[in-house]
Design a protein around this motif. Structure first.
Motif, mmCIF file in Angstrom:
data_model
loop_
_atom_site.group_PDB
_atom_site.id
_atom_site.type_symbol
_atom_site.label_atom_id
_atom_site.label_comp_id
_atom_site.label_asym_id
_atom_site.label_seq_id
_atom_site.Cartn_x
_atom_site.Cartn_y
_atom_site.Cartn_z
ATOM 1 N N SER A 1 0.841 -1.203 0.000
ATOM 2 C CA SER A 1 0.000 0.000 0.000
ATOM 3 C C SER A 1 0.870 1.244 0.000
ATOM 4 O O SER A 1 2.068 1.200 0.295
ATOM 5 N N GLY A 2 0.255 2.359 -0.343
ATOM 6 C CA GLY A 2 0.896 3.652 -0.233
ATOM 7 C C GLY A 2 2.202 3.783 -0.977
ATOM 8 O O GLY A 2 2.363 3.343 -2.118
ATOM 9 N N ILE A 3 3.178 4.411 -0.327
ATOM 10 C CA ILE A 3 4.485 4.658 -0.931
ATOM 11 C C ILE A 3 5.175 3.350 -1.277
ATOM 12 O O ILE A 3 5.808 3.226 -2.330
ATOM 13 N N GLY A 4 5.044 2.340 -0.416
ATOM 14 C CA GLY A 4 5.679 1.052 -0.684
ATOM 15 C C GLY A 4 5.155 0.406 -1.948
ATOM 16 O O GLY A 4 5.919 -0.156 -2.744
ATOM 17 N N HIS A 5 3.844 0.477 -2.149
ATOM 18 C CA HIS A 5 3.244 -0.093 -3.352
ATOM 19 C C HIS A 5 3.707 0.663 -4.591
ATOM 20 O O HIS A 5 3.955 0.064 -5.649
ATOM 21 N N GLU A 6 3.845 1.978 -4.485
ATOM 22 C CA GLU A 6 4.328 2.759 -5.626
ATOM 23 C C GLU A 6 5.789 2.431 -5.934
ATOM 24 O O GLU A 6 6.172 2.365 -7.108
ATOM 25 N N PHE A 7 6.596 2.215 -4.904
ATOM 26 C CA PHE A 7 7.970 1.743 -5.142
ATOM 27 C C PHE A 7 7.936 0.419 -5.900
ATOM 28 O O PHE A 7 8.708 0.210 -6.839
ATOM 29 N N ALA A 8 7.059 -0.483 -5.475
ATOM 30 C CA ALA A 8 6.969 -1.789 -6.137
ATOM 31 C C ALA A 8 6.613 -1.630 -7.605
ATOM 32 O O ALA A 8 7.223 -2.255 -8.486
ATOM 33 N N ARG A 9 5.653 -0.783 -7.911
ATOM 34 C CA ARG A 9 5.236 -0.579 -9.292
ATOM 35 C C ARG A 9 6.362 0.019 -10.143
ATOM 36 O O ARG A 9 6.633 -0.453 -11.255
ATOM 37 N N GLN A 10 6.996 1.047 -9.623
ATOM 38 C CA GLN A 10 8.028 1.708 -10.428
ATOM 39 C C GLN A 10 9.284 0.855 -10.581
ATOM 40 O O GLN A 10 9.938 0.877 -11.633
ATOM 41 N N LEU A 11 9.625 0.089 -9.568
ATOM 42 C CA LEU A 11 10.783 -0.801 -9.690
ATOM 43 C C LEU A 11 10.466 -1.968 -10.625
ATOM 44 O O LEU A 11 11.326 -2.402 -11.399
ATOM 45 N N ALA A 12 9.245 -2.472 -10.568
ATOM 46 C CA ALA A 12 8.852 -3.518 -11.510
ATOM 47 C C ALA A 12 8.911 -3.005 -12.940
ATOM 48 O O ALA A 12 9.318 -3.728 -13.861
ATOM 49 N N ALA A 13 8.529 -1.752 -13.138
ATOM 50 C CA ALA A 13 8.605 -1.156 -14.473
ATOM 51 C C ALA A 13 10.045 -1.025 -14.951
ATOM 52 O O ALA A 13 10.301 -0.963 -16.161
ATOM 53 N N LYS A 14 10.988 -0.998 -13.999
ATOM 54 C CA LYS A 14 12.415 -0.960 -14.337
ATOM 55 C C LYS A 14 13.000 -2.370 -14.424
ATOM 56 O O LYS A 14 14.216 -2.545 -14.455
ATOM 57 N N SER A 15 12.114 -3.377 -14.420
ATOM 58 C CA SER A 15 12.489 -4.797 -14.560
ATOM 59 C C SER A 15 13.150 -5.387 -13.320
ATOM 60 O O SER A 15 13.863 -6.392 -13.412
ATOM 61 N N TYR A 16 12.913 -4.813 -12.158
ATOM 62 C CA TYR A 16 13.341 -5.436 -10.912
ATOM 63 C C TYR A 16 12.397 -6.594 -10.581
ATOM 64 O O TYR A 16 11.174 -6.447 -10.681
ATOM 65 N N ASP A 17 12.950 -7.727 -10.171
ATOM 66 C CA ASP A 17 12.147 -8.712 -9.462
ATOM 67 C C ASP A 17 11.917 -8.180 -8.050
ATOM 68 O O ASP A 17 12.697 -7.345 -7.555
ATOM 69 N N LEU A 18 10.881 -8.661 -7.383
ATOM 70 C CA LEU A 18 10.487 -8.076 -6.106
ATOM 71 C C LEU A 18 10.316 -9.131 -5.022
ATOM 72 O O LEU A 18 9.901 -10.254 -5.302
ATOM 73 N N VAL A 19 10.608 -8.719 -3.800
ATOM 74 C CA VAL A 19 10.212 -9.455 -2.605
ATOM 75 C C VAL A 19 9.402 -8.471 -1.770
ATOM 76 O O VAL A 19 9.921 -7.435 -1.335
ATOM 77 N N LEU A 20 8.130 -8.767 -1.575
ATOM 78 C CA LEU A 20 7.248 -7.870 -0.841
ATOM 79 C C LEU A 20 7.040 -8.376 0.582
ATOM 80 O O LEU A 20 6.721 -9.553 0.788
ATOM 81 N N VAL A 21 7.194 -7.481 1.537
ATOM 82 C CA VAL A 21 7.046 -7.819 2.955
ATOM 83 C C VAL A 21 5.899 -7.001 3.544
ATOM 84 O O VAL A 21 5.855 -5.778 3.391
ATOM 85 N N ALA A 22 4.960 -7.680 4.189
ATOM 86 C CA ALA A 22 3.857 -7.013 4.884
ATOM 87 C C ALA A 22 3.199 -8.036 5.800
ATOM 88 O O ALA A 22 3.514 -9.234 5.748
ATOM 89 N N ARG A 23 2.278 -7.590 6.620
ATOM 90 C CA ARG A 23 1.646 -8.503 7.582
ATOM 91 C C ARG A 23 0.535 -9.340 6.963
ATOM 92 O O ARG A 23 0.325 -10.477 7.357
#
Length: 262
Positions: A11-33
């Motif tokens: 959510s929020g800023i973290g979710h936007e980081f995920a979207r923009q990094l994915a657009a830069k072809s980063y694979d992701l590890v998402l951490v949340a509760r």
């Protein structure tokens, strides 16, 4: 392909980081509760950007679960190239409240969590990149609140800024960067959850998450240690730095009185 681990990534800023990094072809590890929400966001990102997305459910106020995330950051067989320490929440309680529980949790998540995860990531990254050749590193999400005096939240975010500056000093000369992002008021779920009445905040003070993250990533890639997006916030924080502290305290007191919904 590079991999980023993002705390509070659903959510929020973290979710936007995920979207923009994915657009830069980063694979992701998402951490949340919330495991269910993690799975939903992960599938959305896989479908939209065609990147790999792993989920790691964890409550960062729990030391055992925090240690699990630190272990993932240090795994040499699955290296992390960028850590975004974004997990956090508004501290609604006052410094003099009898119940210090909310402040204890805030310190666990936004101070101890940042410290433990930054330590694990930085040591692993520096071992892989001892010289200035690649751009790997850490973005810690602080706040412009750390430059004023609006209660425990300001104190916690001031710590994040100073800690990241110290981390950058220790990493100097290596291939590992450290940046602290200091946003102002951003249109996200964060302020709703914190009980902040948006109508009390002047409209020009609000930022959009996409612009905030875009500018933060540019600053990070340039090796800038402190990222304060937008000219208006740069000017305001410069004023907060040079103004007499009694004046800063008085202005902070006025803002604090109008932050929360009745």
């Amino acid at each position: 392909m590079a991999t980023a681990l993002i705390t509070g990534g659903t959510s929020g800023i973290g979710h936007e980081f995920a979207r923009q990094l994915a657009a830069k072809s980063y694979d992701l590890v998402l951490v949340a509760r919330d495991k269910e929400r993690l799975d939903k966001v992960a599938e959305e990102l896989r479908t939209a950007f065609g990147v790999g997305v792993d989920v790691l459910p964890a409550d960062l106020s729990d030391r055992e679960q925090l240690a699990n995330v630190a272990t993932r950051l240090g795994d040499p067989d699955r290296p992390i190239d960028l850590l975004v320490n974004n997990a956090g929440f508004g501290v609604h309680s006052k410094i003099l409240d009898a119940d210090l529980g909310p402040q204890d949790v805030a310190i666990d998540v936004m101070i101890r969590g940042v410290m433990v995860l930054s330590n694990a990531a930085a040591r692993a990254m520096r071992e892989r990149h001892p010289k200035q050749t690649d751009k790997v590193g850490i973005i810690n999400v602080g706040s412009t609140a750390g430059y004023v005096t609006m209660g425990a939240y300001s104190a916690i975010k001031a710590w994040v800024t100073v800690y990241t500056e110290g981390l950058a000093n220790e990493l100097s000369g290596s291939g590992v960067l450290a940046t602290v992002l200091c946003p102002g008021w951003v249109h996200t779920e964060f302020h709703q959850r914190a009980g902040i009445n948006a109508s009390k905040i002047p409209r020009p003070m609000w930022l959009e998450a996409d612009r905030l993250v875009r500018e933060a990533l540019v600053d990070y890639e340039r090796g800038q240690v402190i990222s304060i997006p937008t000219k208006r916030y740069k000017v305001l924080i410069w004023m907060a730095r040079v103004a007499p502290r009694p004046m800063v305290r008085q202005v902070s007191k006025l803002f604090s009185s109008g932050r929360h919904s009745e």
